[in-house]
Design a protein around this motif. Structure first.
Motif, PDB file in Angstrom:
ATOM      1  N   ARG A 192       0.777  -1.082   0.004  1.00 51.65           N
ATOM      2  CA  ARG A 192      -0.150   0.089   0.018  1.00 51.65           C
ATOM      3  C   ARG A 192       0.809   1.191   0.022  1.00 51.65           C
ATOM      4  O   ARG A 192       2.050   1.102   0.485  1.00 51.65           O
ATOM      5  CB  ARG A 192      -0.796   0.047   0.939  1.00 51.65           C
ATOM      6  CG  ARG A 192      -1.848  -1.197   0.915  1.00 51.65           C
ATOM      7  CD  ARG A 192      -2.745  -0.964   2.412  1.00 51.65           C
ATOM      8  NE  ARG A 192      -4.094  -2.086   2.308  1.00 51.65           N
ATOM      9  CZ  ARG A 192      -5.100  -1.798   1.298  1.00 51.65           C
ATOM     10  NH1 ARG A 192      -5.295  -1.206   0.809  1.00 51.65           N
ATOM     11  NH2 ARG A 192      -5.942  -3.008   1.773  1.00 51.65           N
TER      12      ARG A 192
ATOM     13  N   GLN B 247     -10.708   1.067  -5.293  1.00 54.39           N
ATOM     14  CA  GLN B 247      -9.397   0.553  -5.627  1.00 54.39           C
ATOM     15  C   GLN B 247      -9.243  -0.537  -6.116  1.00 54.39           C
ATOM     16  O   GLN B 247     -10.004  -1.532  -6.505  1.00 54.39           O
ATOM     17  CB  GLN B 247      -8.671   0.391  -4.230  1.00 54.39           C
ATOM     18  CG  GLN B 247      -9.244  -0.532  -3.301  1.00 54.39           C
ATOM     19  CD  GLN B 247      -8.680  -0.768  -2.024  1.00 54.39           C
ATOM     20  OE1 GLN B 247      -7.507  -0.127  -1.665  1.00 54.39           O
ATOM     21  NE2 GLN B 247      -9.090  -1.512  -1.072  1.00 54.39           N
TER      22      GLN B 247
ATOM     23  N   TYR C 233       0.658  -3.285  -5.985  1.00 57.92           N
ATOM     24  CA  TYR C 233       0.081  -2.162  -4.840  1.00 57.92           C
ATOM     25  C   TYR C 233      -1.493  -2.114  -4.872  1.00 57.92           C
ATOM     26  O   TYR C 233      -1.923  -2.163  -6.235  1.00 57.92           O
ATOM     27  CB  TYR C 233       0.996  -0.951  -4.915  1.00 57.92           C
ATOM     28  CG  TYR C 233       2.171  -0.662  -4.749  1.00 57.92           C
ATOM     29  CD1 TYR C 233       2.581  -0.716  -3.475  1.00 57.92           C
ATOM     30  CD2 TYR C 233       3.263  -0.802  -5.545  1.00 57.92           C
ATOM     31  CE1 TYR C 233       4.168  -0.600  -3.142  1.00 57.92           C
ATOM     32  CE2 TYR C 233       4.574  -0.805  -5.450  1.00 57.92           C
ATOM     33  CZ  TYR C 233       4.812  -0.479  -4.254  1.00 57.92           C
ATOM     34  OH  TYR C 233       6.370  -0.734  -3.874  1.00 57.92           O
ATOM     35  N   TRP C 234      -2.028  -1.926  -3.736  1.00 54.68           N
ATOM     36  CA  TRP C 234      -3.466  -1.288  -4.002  1.00 54.68           C
ATOM     37  C   TRP C 234      -3.213   0.188  -4.068  1.00 54.68           C
ATOM     38  O   TRP C 234      -2.826   0.845  -3.334  1.00 54.68           O
ATOM     39  CB  TRP C 234      -4.145  -1.552  -2.478  1.00 54.68           C
ATOM     40  CG  TRP C 234      -4.443  -3.173  -2.163  1.00 54.68           C
ATOM     41  CD1 TRP C 234      -3.917  -3.933  -1.440  1.00 54.68           C
ATOM     42  CD2 TRP C 234      -5.603  -3.806  -2.902  1.00 54.68           C
ATOM     43  NE1 TRP C 234      -4.591  -5.100  -1.241  1.00 54.68           N
ATOM     44  CE2 TRP C 234      -5.616  -5.047  -2.136  1.00 54.68           C
ATOM     45  CE3 TRP C 234      -6.528  -3.352  -3.823  1.00 54.68           C
ATOM     46  CZ2 TRP C 234      -6.561  -5.811  -2.505  1.00 54.68           C
ATOM     47  CZ3 TRP C 234      -7.343  -4.394  -4.143  1.00 54.68           C
ATOM     48  CH2 TRP C 234      -7.303  -5.678  -3.694  1.00 54.68           C
ATOM     49  N   VAL C 235      -4.088   0.583  -5.258  1.00 52.35           N
ATOM     50  CA  VAL C 235      -4.152   1.835  -5.444  1.00 52.35           C
ATOM     51  C   VAL C 235      -5.446   2.356  -5.751  1.00 52.35           C
ATOM     52  O   VAL C 235      -6.505   1.637  -6.347  1.00 52.35           O
ATOM     53  CB  VAL C 235      -3.724   2.012  -7.080  1.00 52.35           C
ATOM     54  CG1 VAL C 235      -3.423   3.429  -7.416  1.00 52.35           C
ATOM     55  CG2 VAL C 235      -1.901   1.621  -6.989  1.00 52.35           C
ATOM     56  N   ARG C 236      -5.800   3.488  -5.105  1.00 54.38           N
ATOM     57  CA  ARG C 236      -7.343   4.226  -5.278  1.00 54.38           C
ATOM     58  C   ARG C 236      -7.346   4.771  -6.386  1.00 54.38           C
ATOM     59  O   ARG C 236      -6.357   5.294  -6.978  1.00 54.38           O
ATOM     60  CB  ARG C 236      -7.316   5.345  -3.950  1.00 54.38           C
ATOM     61  CG  ARG C 236      -6.923   4.858  -2.768  1.00 54.38           C
ATOM     62  CD  ARG C 236      -8.151   4.392  -2.158  1.00 54.38           C
ATOM     63  NE  ARG C 236      -7.801   3.716  -0.610  1.00 54.38           N
ATOM     64  CZ  ARG C 236      -8.382   4.600   0.389  1.00 54.38           C
ATOM     65  NH1 ARG C 236      -8.817   5.782   0.301  1.00 54.38           N
ATOM     66  NH2 ARG C 236      -7.623   3.992   1.584  1.00 54.38           N
TER      67      ARG C 236
END
Length: 679
Positions: free
Chosen positions: A36, A295, A311-314
């Protein structure tokens, strides 16, 4: 249909035509768990991040929104809503650079984060089976779930087509394109949630068989899934060979069943439905956790990335901000790729945001990337045709696309192209075939869109004309019915039709007016004793004589008034009775003279009057002149008499005045008879 289940249960695998084996380049980013990053200060949220039209805005500039709050809404399953990726204020709604190969701008919501990341109120569900299929589809729709395998079809809309049940549900975990590892890591790190999402999809579609397909180069993901499914038999895991593009929908169906999806048809026509593993995880979080799709997992890789990773991306995060957080050093000579090297594209503007279809960002260095070599002429080697997984003729489509022969392009099934990029990869002439095909598809789509709009406009026009004609006919019909009803009522009362009677009266009045005008305009004539026909001007002459007599009387009165004014002031004022007597005598004499003239004229023979009316008019004028002169002389004589003659006996004067008035009255009565004689 039953043949599909038999083929799946046999455990066999089939091959699709064509395909290639490019360098995988996956080990760079799949070694670490999904991470994250810090939230950016500002988000750019496109209104449309799926296949279909955008929904309608529900917010405006200045509004404060919470994390997960809907920013758009619609009642149509094909128009997905978008949500706030964090809490903050809406500071703008305007066009900004889009995450698209065209580099054009599109409408976006700009959200200024407040740093609190505060959720809206959520309703967590313990058991999804307590809901009906319709309720779950509604929940998935309001969460804005779209397919995360690359096509971004609205998931709720896709499920609604097959709620009656299907034969086979395929969960796609192949992830065949080089560099991309987001699905691989998701199956390793969120195995339980992903499987729960598959079970929700199974509950909604009621298939006879569920198959999770994974390429054989993802050993860690295969082991994680099998470990989680120990003791369960509701999901069957199938390991397929690594071959690009085995992750494409139609090619994966052909590998698992040996059956081809007919051209122009969907896989549901065979009783098959396919979803991506990332979509299954999003469905689980939407149904169980009430978490909208704000996300997604994005692979950040390439030699320019210090530590490649997922990655977790918004959604809405600017790509430039995202790359800066992981230590990327920008180089204007080296581009950034969105997607994989086969089906991806060069990002025109790094300010563009991450969307639901952004599964990978590649930042290569000069060892991985070189400017494309110059395009050369096609040598008809047929390498592109041999490698095409859908058995098209790319070299022919290339010529049609360059010449913009849209009809031929459609005849050669350009719409069947899955844009996998295999043809361009194997082309020895370095022709960017996939770019030509995309442009040709866009042009054909634009033409069809205009034709559809024209057809819709034509239909609307015809419907309007039909509606107006129908309304006119209805008005005429109502008027006829009302008139008929009045006639029936009058007939029942044995009366006259008032409308008909009014029309007849109007016609009679107009006829009478026309007849009167004709009579007045017709000339009047008389016939003499000699038989001569002359115009009858007697009425006109009588009118003229009457006007002359009136004028003479007015002149006489004016002369008398002038004579009276010539007298000395003392004579007028000493005895007004004398003046009255004198005036009466003068009037009597004038009337007498006029009577004598009338009598003289009446003694003339009738033939003289009738034969020459002009002479009669002259004689009458002379008589009037003589009478006027006599009246003037009498008035003067009366004024010359001594005052004592008038004053000696007032009674006699009164009697004389009365007699004079009587004679004058008699003379006035005789004047009309004289006028008649002159005619």
């Amino acid at each position: 249909m039953s043949d599909i289940i038999q083929r799946i249960n046999s455990g066999n695998l089939w091959q699709f035509p064509g395909g290639i084996h490019p360098a995988e380049m996956k080990s760079q980013s799949n070694r670490k768990k999904i991470g994250r990053l810090a939230l950016p200060e500002r988000f750019y949220i496109p209104l449309k991040q799926h296949v279909g039209d955008a929904a309608e805005l529900t917010v405006k500039t200045g509004d404060y929104v919470l994390k997960g709050q809907q920013l758009t809404q619609s009642r149509t399953l094909s128009k997905l809503p978008v949500h706030a990726p964090t809490s903050g204020y809406i500071i703008d709604i305007a066009p900004y650079p889009a995450n698209h190969p065209s580099g054009l701008s599109e409408e976006m919501i700009v959200l200024q984060a407040d740093g609190l990341d505060q959720w809206r109120e959520r309703t967590v569900v313990g058991d999804f089976m307590t809901f009906s299929a319709e309720q779950l589809i509604e929940r998935i729709y309001h969460a804005g779930i779209a397919g995360l395998g690359g096509a971004v079809f609205p998931t709720a809309n896709k499920i609604s087509y097959v709620t009656a049940g299907i034969k086979l549900l395929i969960i796609n975990g192949a992830e065949c394109e080089p560099y991309i590892t987001c699905d691989d890591r998701l199956m390793q790190d969120y195995t339980a949630e992903m499987l729960e999402g598959i079970r929700i999809l199974r509950y909604l579609t009621r298939p006879e068989k569920v198959v999770l397909a994974i390429e054989d180069n993802k050993l860690d993901a295969i082991n994680a899934v099998k470990q989680a499914l120990k003791g369960a038999n509701d999901i069957d895991v199938r390991i397929i060979p690594t071959r690009y593009p085995s992750g494409a929908s139609k090619q994966l169906i052909q590998i698992l069943t040996g059956m081809e999806v007919p051209k122009g048809s969907r896989s549901s026509s065979l009783g098959i439905l396919m979803h991506n593993v990332g979509t299954a995880l999003a469905v689980k979080r939407a149904v169980i956790d009430d978490e909208p799709q704000i996300q997604r997992v994005v692979t950040l890789t390439g030699d320019k990335i210090p530590q490649p990773r997922n990655y977790w991306v918004r959604l809405g995060t600017p790509i430039q901000t995202l790359l800066q957080q992981i230590g990327y050093q920008a180089d204007s000579r080296l581009p950034i790729f969105v997607g994989g090297p086969m089906m991806g594209y060069i990002l025109p503007n790094p300010q563009a945001p991450v969307t639901k279809m952004t599964n990978c960002l590649i930042a290569p260095d000069h060892f991985e990337y070189a400017p494309p070599p110059p395009e050369q002429g096609c040598i008809r080697c047929s390498n592109c045709s041999d490698a095409c997984p859908v058995q098209l003729l790319p070299q022919q489509l290339y010529w049609f696309a360059r010449s913009e022969d849209h009809e031929k392009s459609q005849q050669y099934d350009l719409a069947a192209c899955i844009e996998c990029g295999v043809c361009a990869y194997v082309c020895p002439s370095n022709i960017p075939l996939i770019q030509y095909f995309r442009q040709e598809k866009a042009k054909i789509a634009e033409i069809k869109h205009k034709e559809r709009l024209a057809e819709e406009a034509k239909v609307r026009f015809e419907q309007r004309e039909a509606r107006l004609l129908k309304e006119k006919q209805q008005r005429e019909q109502r008027a006829q019915q009302a008139a008929e009803k009045r006639r029936q009522e009058i007939a029942q009362q044995q009366g006259e039709d008032p409308v008909k009677a009014a029309l007849e009266r109007l016609k009679a009045k107009k006829a009478a007016q026309a007849q009167q005008q004709a009579t007045e305009s017709a000339p009047q004539i008389i016939q003499t004793e000699d038989g001569e026909i002359l115009p009858d001007n007697r009425n006109l002459m009588a009118q003229r004589k009457a006007r002359r007599m009136q004028q003479h009387q007015q002149n006489a009165a004016a002369e008398n008034s002038a004579a009276a004014s010539d007298k000395p002031e003392s004579a007028v004022e000493t005895d007004p009775r004398k003046a009255a007597v004198a005036a009466a005598i003068a009037r009597a004499k004038a009337k007498k003279a006029a009577a004598e003239n009338s009598a003289a004229e009446s003694d003339k023979p009738e033939s003289a009057v009738e034969t020459d009316p002009r002479k009669a008019a002259v004689a009458a004028a002379i008589a009037r002149a003589k009478a006027k002169k006599a009246a003037a002389e009498n008035s003067a004589a009366a004024s010359d008499k001594p005052e004592s003659a008038v004053e000696t006996d007032p009674r006699k004067a009164a009697v004389a005045a009365a007699i004079a008035r009587a004679k004058a009255k008699k003379a006035a009565q005789q004047i009309p008879s004289a006028t008649d004689t002159e005619k």
